[in-house]
Write an enzyme that holds these catalytic residues in place. Structure first.
Site, PDB file in Angstrom:
ATOM      1  N   GLN A 137       0.761  -1.044   0.247  1.00 24.19           N
ATOM      2  CA  GLN A 137      -0.145   0.411   0.064  1.00 24.19           C
ATOM      3  C   GLN A 137       0.875   1.387   0.259  1.00 24.19           C
ATOM      4  O   GLN A 137       0.206   2.441  -0.366  1.00 24.19           O
ATOM      5  CB  GLN A 137      -0.729  -0.248   1.113  1.00 24.19           C
ATOM      6  CG  GLN A 137      -1.825  -1.296   0.920  1.00 24.19           C
ATOM      7  CD  GLN A 137      -2.844  -0.792   2.639  1.00 24.19           C
ATOM      8  OE1 GLN A 137      -2.650  -1.207   2.987  1.00 24.19           O
ATOM      9  NE2 GLN A 137      -4.159   0.330   2.197  1.00 24.19           N
ATOM     10  N   CYS A 152     -11.300   0.258   2.896  1.00 21.31           N
ATOM     11  CA  CYS A 152      -9.259   0.065   2.864  1.00 21.31           C
ATOM     12  C   CYS A 152      -9.410   1.710   2.652  1.00 21.31           C
ATOM     13  O   CYS A 152      -9.534   2.752   1.898  1.00 21.31           O
ATOM     14  CB  CYS A 152      -9.647  -0.843   1.693  1.00 21.31           C
ATOM     15  SG  CYS A 152      -7.481  -0.762   1.006  1.00 21.31           S
ATOM     16  N   GLU A 183      -5.349  -7.531   5.375  1.00 27.58           N
ATOM     17  CA  GLU A 183      -4.448  -7.152   4.979  1.00 27.58           C
ATOM     18  C   GLU A 183      -3.507  -7.689   4.203  1.00 27.58           C
ATOM     19  O   GLU A 183      -2.634  -7.615   3.295  1.00 27.58           O
ATOM     20  CB  GLU A 183      -3.624  -7.221   6.649  1.00 27.58           C
ATOM     21  CG  GLU A 183      -4.191  -5.476   7.616  1.00 27.58           C
ATOM     22  CD  GLU A 183      -4.821  -4.428   6.735  1.00 27.58           C
ATOM     23  OE1 GLU A 183      -3.532  -3.892   5.581  1.00 27.58           O
ATOM     24  OE2 GLU A 183      -5.479  -3.478   6.561  1.00 27.58           O
ATOM     25  N   HIS A 223      -3.570  -8.307   0.272  1.00 32.93           N
ATOM     26  CA  HIS A 223      -2.923  -7.036   0.214  1.00 32.93           C
ATOM     27  C   HIS A 223      -1.197  -7.586  -0.674  1.00 32.93           C
ATOM     28  O   HIS A 223      -1.486  -7.088  -1.795  1.00 32.93           O
ATOM     29  CB  HIS A 223      -2.811  -5.725   0.877  1.00 32.93           C
ATOM     30  CG  HIS A 223      -3.634  -4.550   0.797  1.00 32.93           C
ATOM     31  ND1 HIS A 223      -4.194  -4.252  -0.291  1.00 32.93           N
ATOM     32  CD2 HIS A 223      -4.305  -4.346   1.880  1.00 32.93           C
ATOM     33  CE1 HIS A 223      -4.932  -3.472  -0.307  1.00 32.93           C
ATOM     34  NE2 HIS A 223      -5.147  -3.585   1.386  1.00 32.93           N
TER      35      HIS A 223
HETATM   36 ZN    ZN Z   1      -6.663  -2.031   2.556  1.00 30.57          ZN
END
Ligand code: ZN
Length: 178
Positions: free
Chosen positions: A54, A102, A145, A148
């Site tokens: 991210q 998110c 998580e 991701h």
């Molecule tokens: Zn997320």
């Protein structure tokens, strides 16, 4: 404090698979700084978790943790954890449903069902191996998580596209998560 920029949906890096972290790497200054930056970024945005991709780092690394978070007043606390090379094994069929959000899909929520009980295996920052059975809200956070790390976003798992929209427009009845 060094909060980094969080990539948003549409950025191709969010769709890539992350690589495993080597034991030697966790002792480096760069790695320790990366972990600090991830916690800073997560807290700055009131997130409950953040995965390295991210912030554009394609490594299997997740941080989670909330003490008191105004965005989830109804949920149990999730202690601060650093997950390195996490592996999830579902122990129950999908059934726990949450309105997930998110930091990479800001302002939106969508209803997703996931296994309510999982086995989570990971290394911590001292390279100690852990294996734990986890259920409830925490199990959902970890699955979100860890998705991701495979380039998967919660919007890929929407049960019904009609159950997706802007946070202000949706009645989530307290079953929220980001
Ligand atoms: Zn997320």
């Amino acid at each position: 404090m060094a909060a980094r920029k969080v990539l948003r949906i549409g950025d191709p890096l969010l769709r890539k698979k992350s690589v495993e972290i080597e034991e030697d790497e966790v002792r480096t200054k760069e790695f320790k700084k990366l972990i600090r930056d991830m916690f800073d970024t997560m807290k700055h945005l009131n997130g409950v978790g953040l995965a390295a991709p991210q912030i554009g780092v394609l490594k299997k690394l997740v941080v989670v943790g909330v003490d008191e978070n105004p965005r989830y007043p109804n949920e149990e606390q999730v202690r601060e954890h650093i997950l390195i090379n996490p592996v999830i094994t579902p122990l129950e069929k999908p059934k726990e449903g949450y309105w997930e959000g998110c930091l990479s899909v800001p302002g939106m929520r969508g209803f997703v069902e996931r296994p309510s009980k999982i086995k989570l295996e990971w290394y911590d920052e001292k390279w100690t191996f852990h294996s734990e059975v986890i259920d409830g809200f925490k199990a959902i956070v970890y699955q979100h998580e860890c998705d991701h790390l495979d380039g998967v976003l919660y919007v890929d798992r929407l049960k019904d596209i009609k159950m997706f929209g802007y946070t202000e427009e949706i009645d989530t009845e307290g079953k929220e998560l980001d």
